[in-house]
Scaffold this motif. Structure first.
Motif, PDB file in Angstrom:
ATOM      1  N   ASN A  14       2.189 -11.897 102.992  1.00 28.20           N
ATOM      2  CA  ASN A  14       1.547 -10.751 102.346  1.00 28.20           C
ATOM      3  C   ASN A  14       0.029 -10.915 102.266  1.00 28.20           C
ATOM      4  O   ASN A  14      -0.642 -10.119 101.612  1.00 28.20           O
ATOM      5  CB  ASN A  14       2.103 -10.568 100.930  1.00 28.20           C
ATOM      6  CG  ASN A  14       3.592 -10.273 100.930  1.00 28.20           C
ATOM      7  OD1 ASN A  14       4.050  -9.446 101.701  1.00 28.20           O
ATOM      8  ND2 ASN A  14       4.339 -10.947 100.081  1.00 28.20           N
ATOM      9  N   SER A  15      -0.489 -11.917 102.924  1.00 27.41           N
ATOM     10  CA  SER A  15      -1.905 -12.254 102.792  1.00 27.41           C
ATOM     11  C   SER A  15      -2.789 -11.433 103.720  1.00 27.41           C
ATOM     12  O   SER A  15      -2.535 -11.337 104.922  1.00 27.41           O
ATOM     13  CB  SER A  15      -2.103 -13.750 103.101  1.00 27.41           C
ATOM     14  OG  SER A  15      -3.465 -14.046 103.292  1.00 27.41           O
ATOM     15  N   VAL A  16      -3.845 -10.867 103.161  1.00 26.86           N
ATOM     16  CA  VAL A  16      -4.845 -10.171 103.958  1.00 26.86           C
ATOM     17  C   VAL A  16      -5.683 -11.169 104.750  1.00 26.86           C
ATOM     18  O   VAL A  16      -5.977 -10.963 105.929  1.00 26.86           O
ATOM     19  CB  VAL A  16      -5.751  -9.306 103.059  1.00 26.86           C
ATOM     20  CG1 VAL A  16      -6.914  -8.715 103.857  1.00 26.86           C
ATOM     21  CG2 VAL A  16      -4.945  -8.188 102.403  1.00 26.86           C
ATOM     22  N   THR A  17      -6.068 -12.268 104.127  1.00 20.75           N
ATOM     23  CA  THR A  17      -6.939 -13.226 104.827  1.00 20.75           C
ATOM     24  C   THR A  17      -6.220 -13.910 105.980  1.00 20.75           C
ATOM     25  O   THR A  17      -6.840 -14.239 106.993  1.00 20.75           O
ATOM     26  CB  THR A  17      -7.493 -14.292 103.863  1.00 20.75           C
ATOM     27  OG1 THR A  17      -6.420 -15.014 103.249  1.00 20.75           O
ATOM     28  CG2 THR A  17      -8.359 -13.648 102.796  1.00 20.75           C
ATOM     29  N   ARG A  18      -4.917 -14.113 105.849  1.00 22.83           N
ATOM     30  CA  ARG A  18      -4.175 -14.699 106.971  1.00 22.83           C
ATOM     31  C   ARG A  18      -4.159 -13.728 108.152  1.00 22.83           C
ATOM     32  O   ARG A  18      -4.265 -14.141 109.312  1.00 22.83           O
ATOM     33  CB  ARG A  18      -2.748 -15.071 106.540  1.00 22.83           C
ATOM     34  CG  ARG A  18      -2.702 -16.302 105.637  1.00 22.83           C
ATOM     35  CD  ARG A  18      -1.301 -16.566 105.108  1.00 22.83           C
ATOM     36  NE  ARG A  18      -1.293 -17.693 104.197  1.00 22.83           N
ATOM     37  CZ  ARG A  18      -1.011 -18.948 104.517  1.00 22.83           C
ATOM     38  NH1 ARG A  18      -0.714 -19.237 105.779  1.00 22.83           N
ATOM     39  NH2 ARG A  18      -1.036 -19.910 103.621  1.00 22.83           N
ATOM     40  N   GLU A  19      -4.005 -12.451 107.860  1.00 26.71           N
ATOM     41  CA  GLU A  19      -4.066 -11.442 108.922  1.00 26.71           C
ATOM     42  C   GLU A  19      -5.438 -11.447 109.602  1.00 26.71           C
ATOM     43  O   GLU A  19      -5.535 -11.429 110.837  1.00 26.71           O
ATOM     44  CB  GLU A  19      -3.795 -10.060 108.331  1.00 26.71           C
ATOM     45  CG  GLU A  19      -3.977  -8.907 109.329  1.00 26.71           C
ATOM     46  CD  GLU A  19      -3.834  -7.538 108.694  1.00 26.71           C
ATOM     47  OE1 GLU A  19      -4.422  -6.566 109.230  1.00 26.71           O
ATOM     48  OE2 GLU A  19      -3.141  -7.414 107.666  1.00 26.71           O
ATOM     49  N   VAL A  94     -10.024 -17.090 103.509  1.00 26.40           N
ATOM     50  CA  VAL A  94     -10.398 -17.457 102.140  1.00 26.40           C
ATOM     51  C   VAL A  94     -10.288 -16.257 101.198  1.00 26.40           C
ATOM     52  O   VAL A  94     -11.198 -15.430 101.135  1.00 26.40           O
ATOM     53  CB  VAL A  94     -11.843 -17.995 102.071  1.00 26.40           C
ATOM     54  CG1 VAL A  94     -12.115 -18.558 100.669  1.00 26.40           C
ATOM     55  CG2 VAL A  94     -12.093 -19.053 103.124  1.00 26.40           C
ATOM     56  N   PRO A  95      -9.213 -16.133 100.443  1.00 22.83           N
ATOM     57  CA  PRO A  95      -9.183 -15.090  99.411  1.00 22.83           C
ATOM     58  C   PRO A  95     -10.059 -15.490  98.236  1.00 22.83           C
ATOM     59  O   PRO A  95     -10.288 -16.679  98.000  1.00 22.83           O
ATOM     60  CB  PRO A  95      -7.705 -15.061  99.000  1.00 22.83           C
ATOM     61  CG  PRO A  95      -7.210 -16.446  99.278  1.00 22.83           C
ATOM     62  CD  PRO A  95      -7.965 -16.929 100.491  1.00 22.83           C
ATOM     63  N   ALA A 140     -11.100 -11.898 101.419  1.00 24.29           N
ATOM     64  CA  ALA A 140     -10.493 -10.723 100.790  1.00 24.29           C
ATOM     65  C   ALA A 140     -10.740 -10.797  99.293  1.00 24.29           C
ATOM     66  O   ALA A 140     -10.660 -11.872  98.693  1.00 24.29           O
ATOM     67  CB  ALA A 140      -8.996 -10.656 101.081  1.00 24.29           C
ATOM     68  N   ARG A 141     -11.063  -9.632  98.722  1.00 24.04           N
ATOM     69  CA  ARG A 141     -11.332  -9.551  97.286  1.00 24.04           C
ATOM     70  C   ARG A 141     -10.569  -8.372  96.699  1.00 24.04           C
ATOM     71  O   ARG A 141     -10.469  -7.320  97.317  1.00 24.04           O
ATOM     72  CB  ARG A 141     -12.828  -9.307  97.044  1.00 24.04           C
ATOM     73  CG  ARG A 141     -13.726 -10.463  97.432  1.00 24.04           C
ATOM     74  CD  ARG A 141     -14.399 -10.266  98.774  1.00 24.04           C
ATOM     75  NE  ARG A 141     -15.435 -11.252  98.962  1.00 24.04           N
ATOM     76  CZ  ARG A 141     -16.679 -11.106  98.507  1.00 24.04           C
ATOM     77  NH1 ARG A 141     -17.026 -10.023  97.861  1.00 24.04           N
ATOM     78  NH2 ARG A 141     -17.565 -12.051  98.695  1.00 24.04           N
ATOM     79  N   ALA A 177     -12.633  -8.014 103.434  1.00 24.64           N
ATOM     80  CA  ALA A 177     -11.895  -6.820 103.034  1.00 24.64           C
ATOM     81  C   ALA A 177     -11.993  -6.742 101.520  1.00 24.64           C
ATOM     82  O   ALA A 177     -11.522  -7.640 100.813  1.00 24.64           O
ATOM     83  CB  ALA A 177     -10.433  -6.914 103.464  1.00 24.64           C
ATOM     84  N   GLU A 178     -12.603  -5.680 101.026  1.00 29.70           N
ATOM     85  CA  GLU A 178     -12.783  -5.541  99.586  1.00 29.70           C
ATOM     86  C   GLU A 178     -11.881  -4.432  99.039  1.00 29.70           C
ATOM     87  O   GLU A 178     -11.413  -3.562  99.766  1.00 29.70           O
ATOM     88  CB  GLU A 178     -14.242  -5.240  99.263  1.00 29.70           C
ATOM     89  CG  GLU A 178     -15.173  -6.398  99.588  1.00 29.70           C
ATOM     90  CD  GLU A 178     -16.427  -6.372  98.726  1.00 29.70           C
ATOM     91  OE1 GLU A 178     -16.594  -7.314  97.926  1.00 29.70           O
ATOM     92  OE2 GLU A 178     -17.219  -5.418  98.861  1.00 29.70           O
ATOM     93  N   GLY A 179     -11.629  -4.506  97.731  1.00 29.79           N
ATOM     94  CA  GLY A 179     -10.837  -3.484  97.074  1.00 29.79           C
ATOM     95  C   GLY A 179      -9.354  -3.559  97.360  1.00 29.79           C
ATOM     96  O   GLY A 179      -8.647  -2.554  97.220  1.00 29.79           O
ATOM     97  N   VAL A 180      -8.849  -4.743  97.720  1.00 33.08           N
ATOM     98  CA  VAL A 180      -7.447  -4.828  98.138  1.00 33.08           C
ATOM     99  C   VAL A 180      -6.462  -4.685  96.983  1.00 33.08           C
ATOM    100  O   VAL A 180      -5.253  -4.556  97.208  1.00 33.08           O
ATOM    101  CB  VAL A 180      -7.172  -6.144  98.925  1.00 33.08           C
ATOM    102  CG1 VAL A 180      -8.012  -6.184 100.182  1.00 33.08           C
ATOM    103  CG2 VAL A 180      -7.428  -7.359  98.051  1.00 33.08           C
ATOM    104  N   SER A 181      -6.957  -4.699  95.739  1.00 28.05           N
ATOM    105  CA  SER A 181      -6.060  -4.475  94.596  1.00 28.05           C
ATOM    106  C   SER A 181      -6.259  -3.083  93.987  1.00 28.05           C
ATOM    107  O   SER A 181      -5.749  -2.799  92.903  1.00 28.05           O
ATOM    108  CB  SER A 181      -6.299  -5.539  93.522  1.00 28.05           C
ATOM    109  OG  SER A 181      -7.583  -5.385  92.945  1.00 28.05           O
ATOM    110  N   LYS A 182      -6.970  -2.210  94.704  1.00 29.60           N
ATOM    111  CA  LYS A 182      -7.305  -0.892  94.171  1.00 29.60           C
ATOM    112  C   LYS A 182      -6.403   0.221  94.704  1.00 29.60           C
ATOM    113  O   LYS A 182      -6.784   1.382  94.706  1.00 29.60           O
ATOM    114  CB  LYS A 182      -8.774  -0.561  94.493  1.00 29.60           C
ATOM    115  CG  LYS A 182      -9.773  -1.569  93.973  1.00 29.60           C
ATOM    116  CD  LYS A 182      -9.677  -1.734  92.455  1.00 29.60           C
ATOM    117  CE  LYS A 182     -10.700  -2.723  91.947  1.00 29.60           C
ATOM    118  NZ  LYS A 182     -10.578  -2.938  90.493  1.00 29.60           N
TER     119      LYS A 182
END
Length: 208
Positions: A14-19, A94-95, A140-141, A177-182
């Protein structure tokens, strides 16, 4: 080209940074088919945090009379820094966790800062010994920290720039990649922007 690919997200599939880190490596390989890749997953193969006894393998700490397990950690420290120095491109997923980097990544970085191998002390202060290395950071943030009212809370990218700069590496490229929890739409927009940035960043890298 020798690529060292590091992942540090706890979210696995489920990781954005791994992608994003995988996309960087894939595009580098496409442009350089001869490139070799070494992969290290800091979650599945966690590196122990430093203790006085472990750190004594590469710095003076006052600890001595080590057991077999600690001597093995000394060997791991030597292997990790040798692996790092053997690669000319480092790609790191790096998340941002609590405004900084994952503790598992910090444990890896702590093993790399070794006097005589990655930096040295001089009369005018420490000097990095690593040159010619390119670092690509897939970040990712959950929020927006690149600019705006929360920018002062970004200890993730500033820390990584400072750390690698201390070792002598000034070519540190960030893809974020910003705003990944928005919410889903904002998250997907952030990821699309990051993939666009990857293509742009690597296009510049290939021409230099």
């Amino acid at each position: 080209m020798k690529i060292l690919h590091i992942d540090s997200s706890i979210l696995e599939g489920n990781s954005v940074t791994r992608e994003l880190s995988s996309a960087i490596v894939t595009q580098l390989k496409a442009a350089h088919p001869e490139a070799s890749v070494t992969y290290r997953d800091l979650i599945k193969n966690e590196i122990r945090h430093l203790t006085g006894s472990i750190a004594a393998g590469f710095r003076i700490t006052g600890f001595e009379n080590f057991d077999e397990a600690t001597l093995q950690e000394h060997q791991i420290s030597a292997e990790l820094v040798s692996e790092f120095l053997a690669h000319d491109v480092i790609v790191i997923g790096v998340p941002m966790y609590n405004f900084s980097v994952p503790t598992q990544l910090k444990a890896w970085l702590d093993r790399l800062a070794q006097v005589g191998r990655t930096f040295k002390y001089t009369e005018t202060g420490p000097v990095g010994l690593v040159s010619g290395t390119q670092v690509f950071v897939a970040s990712a943030r959950g929020g927006f920290y690149a600019e705006g009212p929360l920018a002062h809370m970004d200890y993730q990218e500033s820390y990584l720039k400072t750390f690698f700069g201390f070792l002598g590496i000034n070519d540190v490229h960030f893809v974020r990649a910003e705003g990944v929890s928005k919410g889903p739409q904002v998250k997907e927009a952030g990821i699309r922007h990051a993939h666009t940035t990857i293509a742009e960043t690597l296009a510049i890298f290939q021409t230099n």
